[in-house]
Design a protein around this motif. Structure first.
Motif, PDB file in Angstrom:
ATOM      1  N   MET A   1       0.845  -1.193   0.000  1.00 49.33           N
ATOM      2  CA  MET A   1       0.000   0.000   0.000  1.00 49.33           C
ATOM      3  C   MET A   1       0.875   1.236   0.000  1.00 49.33           C
ATOM      4  O   MET A   1       1.622   1.470   0.951  1.00 49.33           O
ATOM      5  N   ASN A   2       0.814   1.996  -1.074  1.00 52.66           N
ATOM      6  CA  ASN A   2       1.596   3.224  -1.213  1.00 52.66           C
ATOM      7  C   ASN A   2       0.666   4.431  -1.268  1.00 52.66           C
ATOM      8  O   ASN A   2      -0.532   4.291  -1.516  1.00 52.66           O
ATOM      9  N   SER A   3       1.234   5.585  -1.072  1.00 50.81           N
ATOM     10  CA  SER A   3       0.466   6.840  -1.135  1.00 50.81           C
ATOM     11  C   SER A   3      -0.809   6.757  -0.297  1.00 50.81           C
ATOM     12  O   SER A   3      -1.903   7.102  -0.750  1.00 50.81           O
ATOM     13  N   LEU A   4      -0.646   6.284   0.910  1.00 51.32           N
ATOM     14  CA  LEU A   4      -1.807   6.064   1.770  1.00 51.32           C
ATOM     15  C   LEU A   4      -2.513   7.372   2.112  1.00 51.32           C
ATOM     16  O   LEU A   4      -1.872   8.433   2.259  1.00 51.32           O
ATOM     17  N   LYS A   5      -3.826   7.266   2.238  1.00 54.15           N
ATOM     18  CA  LYS A   5      -4.674   8.415   2.544  1.00 54.15           C
ATOM     19  C   LYS A   5      -5.443   8.139   3.844  1.00 54.15           C
ATOM     20  O   LYS A   5      -5.673   6.977   4.190  1.00 54.15           O
ATOM     21  N   PRO A   6      -5.870   9.172   4.537  1.00 58.27           N
ATOM     22  CA  PRO A   6      -6.662   8.946   5.759  1.00 58.27           C
ATOM     23  C   PRO A   6      -7.892   8.071   5.515  1.00 58.27           C
ATOM     24  O   PRO A   6      -8.281   7.294   6.390  1.00 58.27           O
ATOM     25  N   GLU A   7      -8.475   8.158   4.331  1.00 59.45           N
ATOM     26  CA  GLU A   7      -9.661   7.348   4.036  1.00 59.45           C
ATOM     27  C   GLU A   7      -9.348   5.872   3.833  1.00 59.45           C
ATOM     28  O   GLU A   7     -10.256   5.057   3.694  1.00 59.45           O
ATOM     29  N   ASP A   8      -8.061   5.515   3.831  1.00 64.00           N
ATOM     30  CA  ASP A   8      -7.666   4.102   3.796  1.00 64.00           C
ATOM     31  C   ASP A   8      -7.696   3.473   5.185  1.00 64.00           C
ATOM     32  O   ASP A   8      -7.504   2.255   5.318  1.00 64.00           O
ATOM     33  N   THR A   9      -7.931   4.277   6.197  1.00 66.63           N
ATOM     34  CA  THR A   9      -7.989   3.767   7.564  1.00 66.63           C
ATOM     35  C   THR A   9      -9.116   2.757   7.715  1.00 66.63           C
ATOM     36  O   THR A   9     -10.272   3.049   7.392  1.00 66.63           O
ATOM     37  N   ALA A  10      -8.770   1.561   8.177  1.00 64.93           N
ATOM     38  CA  ALA A  10      -9.746   0.480   8.298  1.00 64.93           C
ATOM     39  C   ALA A  10      -9.056  -0.739   8.891  1.00 64.93           C
ATOM     40  O   ALA A  10      -7.829  -0.781   8.998  1.00 64.93           O
ATOM     41  N   VAL A  11      -9.866  -1.734   9.232  1.00 62.28           N
ATOM     42  CA  VAL A  11      -9.331  -3.062   9.520  1.00 62.28           C
ATOM     43  C   VAL A  11      -9.293  -3.810   8.195  1.00 62.28           C
ATOM     44  O   VAL A  11     -10.294  -3.871   7.480  1.00 62.28           O
ATOM     45  N   TYR A  12      -8.132  -4.353   7.876  1.00 63.42           N
ATOM     46  CA  TYR A  12      -7.935  -5.065   6.619  1.00 63.42           C
ATOM     47  C   TYR A  12      -7.971  -6.564   6.868  1.00 63.42           C
ATOM     48  O   TYR A  12      -7.299  -7.069   7.776  1.00 63.42           O
ATOM     49  N   TYR A  13      -8.744  -7.249   6.035  1.00 64.73           N
ATOM     50  CA  TYR A  13      -8.920  -8.697   6.153  1.00 64.73           C
ATOM     51  C   TYR A  13      -8.448  -9.376   4.872  1.00 64.73           C
ATOM     52  O   TYR A  13      -8.684  -8.871   3.774  1.00 64.73           O
ATOM     53  N   CYS A  14      -7.834 -10.533   5.035  1.00 61.87           N
ATOM     54  CA  CYS A  14      -7.549 -11.363   3.878  1.00 61.87           C
ATOM     55  C   CYS A  14      -8.547 -12.510   3.860  1.00 61.87           C
ATOM     56  O   CYS A  14      -9.108 -12.881   4.894  1.00 61.87           O
ATOM     57  N   ALA A  15      -8.759 -13.049   2.674  1.00 62.01           N
ATOM     58  CA  ALA A  15      -9.746 -14.106   2.535  1.00 62.01           C
ATOM     59  C   ALA A  15      -9.383 -15.006   1.367  1.00 62.01           C
ATOM     60  O   ALA A  15      -8.777 -14.556   0.388  1.00 62.01           O
ATOM     61  N   ALA A  16      -9.782 -16.264   1.477  1.00 60.22           N
ATOM     62  CA  ALA A  16      -9.581 -17.243   0.407  1.00 60.22           C
ATOM     63  C   ALA A  16     -10.906 -17.453  -0.321  1.00 60.22           C
ATOM     64  O   ALA A  16     -11.943 -17.674   0.320  1.00 60.22           O
ATOM     65  N   ALA A  17     -10.841 -17.381  -1.633  1.00 62.77           N
ATOM     66  CA  ALA A  17     -12.065 -17.500  -2.440  1.00 62.77           C
ATOM     67  C   ALA A  17     -12.432 -18.963  -2.672  1.00 62.77           C
ATOM     68  O   ALA A  17     -11.617 -19.865  -2.527  1.00 62.77           O
ATOM     69  N   ARG A  18     -13.685 -19.146  -3.071  1.00 62.64           N
ATOM     70  CA  ARG A  18     -14.162 -20.469  -3.474  1.00 62.64           C
ATOM     71  C   ARG A  18     -13.710 -20.794  -4.891  1.00 62.64           C
ATOM     72  O   ARG A  18     -13.819 -21.932  -5.326  1.00 62.64           O
ATOM     73  N   THR A  19     -13.216 -19.786  -5.582  1.00 69.01           N
ATOM     74  CA  THR A  19     -12.883 -19.918  -6.991  1.00 69.01           C
ATOM     75  C   THR A  19     -11.387 -19.705  -7.215  1.00 69.01           C
ATOM     76  O   THR A  19     -10.663 -19.300  -6.307  1.00 69.01           O
ATOM     77  N   ALA A  20     -10.961 -19.963  -8.443  1.00 68.88           N
ATOM     78  CA  ALA A  20      -9.552 -19.783  -8.800  1.00 68.88           C
ATOM     79  C   ALA A  20      -9.248 -18.373  -9.286  1.00 68.88           C
ATOM     80  O   ALA A  20      -8.078 -17.988  -9.360  1.00 68.88           O
TER      81      ALA A  20
END
Length: 123
Positions: A82-101
């Motif tokens: 994540m580059n050039s971060l902005k205040p509106e990028d503030t959040a909890v970030y989650y990773c997830a595995a998809a059901r698809t490829a």
């Protein structure tokens, strides 16, 4: 089965962070993976996705050109630079595995979720 996200923190606007998400308990090397985020009072939103082999990536309009998703299949780990971060990028970030490829932006395409890592961007 766990997805462990890490790398969040506090950064000034314009700065950079690199998030990591490692799988344990089973492999997700044949699944698309994604990053989502949820800010206080808002719904969880798609940020970026990557196909099983890394050949296809997709981004939300708000982060395209600033964030880069990648994966290391040998390590069963995905990353979000994540580059050039902005205040509106503030959040909890989650990773997830998809059901698809291949990646999708809808939450219901994802079946396994990590615990989240906090990203705070100060102005």
């Amino acid at each position: 089965v766990q997805l462990q996200a890490s790398g969040g923190g506090l950064v000034q606007a314009g700065g950079s962070l690199r998030l990591s998400c490692a799988a344990s308990g089973r492999t997700f090397s044949n699944n698309a993976m994604g990053w989502f985020r949820q800010a206080p009072g808002k719904e969880r939103e798609f940020v970026a996705g990557i196909s099983w082999n890394g050949g296809i990536t997709s981004y939300s309009t708000s982060v395209k050109g600033r964030f880069t998703i990648s994966r290391d299949r040998a390590k069963d780990t995905i990353y979000l630079q994540m580059n050039s971060l902005k205040p509106e990028d503030t959040a909890v970030y989650y990773c997830a595995a998809a059901r698809t490829a291949v990646p999708a932006s809808e939450n219901n395409y994802y079946r396994s979720w990590g615990q989240g890592t906090q990203v705070t961007v100060s102005s």
